[in-house]
Design an enzyme around this catalytic site. Sequence first.
Site, PDB file in Angstrom:
ATOM      1  N   SER A   8       6.687 -94.811 -32.314  1.00  0.00           N
ATOM      2  CA  SER A   8       8.032 -95.340 -32.078  1.00  0.00           C
ATOM      3  C   SER A   8       8.692 -95.521 -33.435  1.00  0.00           C
ATOM      4  O   SER A   8       8.860 -96.608 -33.952  1.00  0.00           O
ATOM      5  CB  SER A   8       7.976 -96.644 -31.285  1.00  0.00           C
ATOM      6  OG  SER A   8       7.355 -97.663 -32.008  1.00  0.00           O
TER       7      SER A   8
ATOM      8  N   HIS B 270       3.214 -96.498 -26.505  1.00  0.00           N
ATOM      9  CA  HIS B 270       1.810 -96.440 -26.910  1.00  0.00           C
ATOM     10  C   HIS B 270       0.869 -96.264 -25.724  1.00  0.00           C
ATOM     11  O   HIS B 270      -0.341 -96.285 -25.873  1.00  0.00           O
ATOM     12  CB  HIS B 270       1.412 -97.700 -27.691  1.00  0.00           C
ATOM     13  CG  HIS B 270       2.097 -97.787 -29.024  1.00  0.00           C
ATOM     14  ND1 HIS B 270       2.039 -98.904 -29.816  1.00  0.00           N
ATOM     15  CD2 HIS B 270       2.847 -96.883 -29.697  1.00  0.00           C
ATOM     16  CE1 HIS B 270       2.739 -98.690 -30.919  1.00  0.00           C
ATOM     17  NE2 HIS B 270       3.235 -97.480 -30.869  1.00  0.00           N
TER      18      HIS B 270
ATOM     19  N   GLU C 197       9.172-109.091 -32.457  1.00  0.00           N
ATOM     20  CA  GLU C 197       9.582-107.957 -33.287  1.00  0.00           C
ATOM     21  C   GLU C 197      10.545-107.063 -32.495  1.00  0.00           C
ATOM     22  O   GLU C 197      10.333-106.838 -31.302  1.00  0.00           O
ATOM     23  CB  GLU C 197       8.322-107.178 -33.683  1.00  0.00           C
ATOM     24  CG  GLU C 197       8.536-105.999 -34.607  1.00  0.00           C
ATOM     25  CD  GLU C 197       7.186-105.360 -34.979  1.00  0.00           C
ATOM     26  OE1 GLU C 197       6.168-106.080 -35.114  1.00  0.00           O
ATOM     27  OE2 GLU C 197       7.136-104.120 -35.101  1.00  0.00           O
TER      28      GLU C 197
ATOM     29  N   GLU D 182      -3.354 -98.346 -29.846  1.00  0.00           N
ATOM     30  CA  GLU D 182      -3.827 -99.303 -30.853  1.00  0.00           C
ATOM     31  C   GLU D 182      -5.015-100.126 -30.357  1.00  0.00           C
ATOM     32  O   GLU D 182      -5.326-101.182 -30.907  1.00  0.00           O
ATOM     33  CB  GLU D 182      -2.679-100.226 -31.282  1.00  0.00           C
ATOM     34  CG  GLU D 182      -1.576 -99.468 -32.006  1.00  0.00           C
ATOM     35  CD  GLU D 182      -0.433-100.366 -32.451  1.00  0.00           C
ATOM     36  OE1 GLU D 182      -0.502-101.589 -32.241  1.00  0.00           O
ATOM     37  OE2 GLU D 182       0.534 -99.830 -33.021  1.00  0.00           O
TER      38      GLU D 182
ATOM     39  N   HIS E  40       0.068-101.786 -40.061  1.00  0.00           N
ATOM     40  CA  HIS E  40      -0.485-100.466 -39.733  1.00  0.00           C
ATOM     41  C   HIS E  40       0.572 -99.682 -38.953  1.00  0.00           C
ATOM     42  O   HIS E  40       1.680-100.169 -38.726  1.00  0.00           O
ATOM     43  CB  HIS E  40      -1.735-100.640 -38.870  1.00  0.00           C
ATOM     44  CG  HIS E  40      -1.439-101.192 -37.499  1.00  0.00           C
ATOM     45  ND1 HIS E  40      -2.344-101.221 -36.470  1.00  0.00           N
ATOM     46  CD2 HIS E  40      -0.297-101.735 -36.979  1.00  0.00           C
ATOM     47  CE1 HIS E  40      -1.796-101.739 -35.390  1.00  0.00           C
ATOM     48  NE2 HIS E  40      -0.571-102.067 -35.668  1.00  0.00           N
TER      49      HIS E  40
ATOM     50  N   ASP F  26       5.969-107.302 -29.705  1.00  0.00           N
ATOM     51  CA  ASP F  26       6.826-106.280 -30.306  1.00  0.00           C
ATOM     52  C   ASP F  26       7.514-105.581 -29.148  1.00  0.00           C
ATOM     53  O   ASP F  26       6.896-104.813 -28.409  1.00  0.00           O
ATOM     54  CB  ASP F  26       6.015-105.275 -31.140  1.00  0.00           C
ATOM     55  CG  ASP F  26       6.904-104.211 -31.787  1.00  0.00           C
ATOM     56  OD1 ASP F  26       8.141-104.260 -31.565  1.00  0.00           O
ATOM     57  OD2 ASP F  26       6.374-103.347 -32.502  1.00  0.00           O
TER      58      ASP F  26
ATOM     59  N   LYS G 247       6.047-101.283 -43.709  1.00  0.00           N
ATOM     60  CA  LYS G 247       5.212-100.094 -43.505  1.00  0.00           C
ATOM     61  C   LYS G 247       5.547 -99.163 -44.661  1.00  0.00           C
ATOM     62  O   LYS G 247       6.660 -98.620 -44.709  1.00  0.00           O
ATOM     63  CB  LYS G 247       5.557 -99.419 -42.179  1.00  0.00           C
ATOM     64  CG  LYS G 247       5.141-100.194 -40.928  1.00  0.00           C
ATOM     65  CD  LYS G 247       5.698 -99.527 -39.673  1.00  0.00           C
ATOM     66  CE  LYS G 247       5.171-100.185 -38.406  1.00  0.00           C
ATOM     67  NZ  LYS G 247       5.973 -99.787 -37.209  1.00  0.00           N
TER      68      LYS G 247
ATOM     69  N   ASP H  59      11.567-104.289 -37.492  1.00  0.00           N
ATOM     70  CA  ASP H  59      10.744-103.127 -37.864  1.00  0.00           C
ATOM     71  C   ASP H  59      11.657-101.901 -37.901  1.00  0.00           C
ATOM     72  O   ASP H  59      12.098-101.484 -38.973  1.00  0.00           O
ATOM     73  CB  ASP H  59       9.604-102.980 -36.840  1.00  0.00           C
ATOM     74  CG  ASP H  59       8.793-101.705 -37.018  1.00  0.00           C
ATOM     75  OD1 ASP H  59       8.931-101.041 -38.049  1.00  0.00           O
ATOM     76  OD2 ASP H  59       8.005-101.364 -36.107  1.00  0.00           O
TER      77      ASP H  59
ATOM     78  N   LYS I  17      -0.271-107.010 -39.620  1.00  0.00           N
ATOM     79  CA  LYS I  17      -0.307-106.535 -38.236  1.00  0.00           C
ATOM     80  C   LYS I  17      -1.188-105.291 -38.220  1.00  0.00           C
ATOM     81  O   LYS I  17      -0.823-104.273 -38.815  1.00  0.00           O
ATOM     82  CB  LYS I  17       1.128-106.210 -37.806  1.00  0.00           C
ATOM     83  CG  LYS I  17       1.282-105.898 -36.338  1.00  0.00           C
ATOM     84  CD  LYS I  17       2.738-105.570 -36.046  1.00  0.00           C
ATOM     85  CE  LYS I  17       2.946-105.236 -34.602  1.00  0.00           C
ATOM     86  NZ  LYS I  17       3.952-104.183 -34.427  1.00  0.00           N
TER      87      LYS I  17
ATOM     88  N   GLU J  30       4.205-104.149 -27.228  1.00  0.00           N
ATOM     89  CA  GLU J  30       3.011-104.852 -27.709  1.00  0.00           C
ATOM     90  C   GLU J  30       3.042-106.343 -27.384  1.00  0.00           C
ATOM     91  O   GLU J  30       4.046-107.014 -27.636  1.00  0.00           O
ATOM     92  CB  GLU J  30       2.888-104.698 -29.237  1.00  0.00           C
ATOM     93  CG  GLU J  30       2.675-103.257 -29.661  1.00  0.00           C
ATOM     94  CD  GLU J  30       2.870-103.055 -31.154  1.00  0.00           C
ATOM     95  OE1 GLU J  30       2.597-103.981 -31.929  1.00  0.00           O
ATOM     96  OE2 GLU J  30       3.317-101.960 -31.530  1.00  0.00           O
TER      97      GLU J  30
HETATM   98  P1  PGA Z   1       4.693 -96.926 -34.616  1.00  0.00           P
HETATM   99  O1  PGA Z   1       5.244 -98.347 -34.252  1.00  0.00           O
HETATM  100  O2  PGA Z   1       4.261 -96.306 -33.320  1.00  0.00           O
HETATM  101  O3  PGA Z   1       5.943 -96.273 -35.153  1.00  0.00           O
HETATM  102  O4  PGA Z   1       3.622 -97.082 -35.613  1.00  0.00           O
HETATM  103  C1  PGA Z   1       4.468 -99.444 -34.067  1.00  0.00           C
HETATM  104  C2  PGA Z   1       5.452-100.569 -34.093  1.00  0.00           C
HETATM  105  O5  PGA Z   1       6.542-100.414 -33.498  1.00  0.00           O
HETATM  106  O6  PGA Z   1       5.210-101.582 -34.728  1.00  0.00           O
HETATM  107 ZN    ZN Z   2       7.352-102.354 -34.195  1.00  0.00          ZN
END
Ligand code: PGA
Ligand code: ZN
Length: 416
Positions: free
Chosen positions: A42, A147, A281, A200, A360, A236, A332, A307, A383, A157
Amino acid sequence: MSAIIEDVTARKVLNSRGDETIEVDVITVDGFGRASAPSGASRGKAEVVPFPKGGVDEAVKKVDEVIAPELIGLNAEEQEEIDALLHDLDGTEDFSEIGGNTAYAVSLAVAEAAADSYGLPLFQHLGGRLARELPYPLGNVLGGGKHARGKAPDIQEFLVLAVGAPTFIEAAEANVLVHKRLGRIIGRLDVNFTGGKGDEGAWAPNLTSEEALEALVEACESVSEEVGFECRAGLDVAASSLWNPKEQKYIYARDGVKRDPGEQLEYMREIIGKYRLVYVEDPFHEDDFESFRELSGKVKGCLICGDDLFVTNVERLRRGIETRAGNSIIIKVNQVGTLTDAWATTETAKKAGYLPVISHRSGETTAFHIAHLAVAFGCPIIKTGVMGGERTAKLNELIRIEEALGDRARMPKLTF
Ligand code: PGA
Ligand code: ZN
């Protein structure tokens, strides 16, 4: 002891989703560093481009043909100079020539090689002798969104944060307990639950958002009682994944609900209060600074973290700070490319009273570097998930760092 770079090589490796990514080795006269890049599912619109046209193969070629010849002979200690050189060699605003993930892997491998050249742990090389604060781990225990698949919740999340843990290892163990207890609670609620997990390592059950929140809070309360300190819930929302710009609504497909921005704001306020959330988040899509501002002004005792909103980009963060949009930021490194960029954003956040959360990505490798960055950058929260070798790699490294620091190790004061 010398940190002069003798060689830089790259290869294609696989990440936790089985996708290709880049790994870079940096060899100095007296040291060695290796780093591989994670990848998001994402991703924010304003992130740098992960790989050049031609993908990982082309990125490997760029390291061999463009980056290595320029880096050989330089001192790996000169992190800022090397990161600036990566920008120069790329020549674009978004790292689309060499790839943000290429820059990431080179930047981190250089840092590790410099640390190794002097026999220092990475966190000490980057953070100095006074870096001794461990982060609280923020763990993903139940998830859906991008995810997972099928009937998993719309919200990406459901997280646990052991806010009362006296040490890092106790916090990490409490998160594991919450994950395990939650698995049992889900089995009670969803009779067809197979134990399936998302990217995850978080459970991916057939539950509505509210059912998932109820279950999470039950698991947190039960574990808090058992361990004798408080474990609290967070989310999240990854709301950019729910946002439909045509309809101007957030679509909760699993729950069968659509919310306009005003309703989304009210919904967030309601669940923050009802479930005593300490962390939310991306409650709004990545361009809605205004709703971030409104929500942050209205809630107390809860981090409102950006984020996709900030994508670790200092300009976007400054825009947020001006209006007090949010009070926390996800860091990140591969959203911006280099360590120096991510460090500058983290420093700007701290000065403005925004809590930086090093993170991560959903597609990870077993690289451990972000564990060291958490301590070196002084991020009070990391995280990094709870289950799965690529998540545990970071947690175990922090357990080792806590052990190495001994009596000097501290947990931060979480004030929000
Ligand atoms: P990602 O996002 O799939 O882009 O790593 C995880 C998140 O939104 O924190
Ligand atoms: Zn996020």
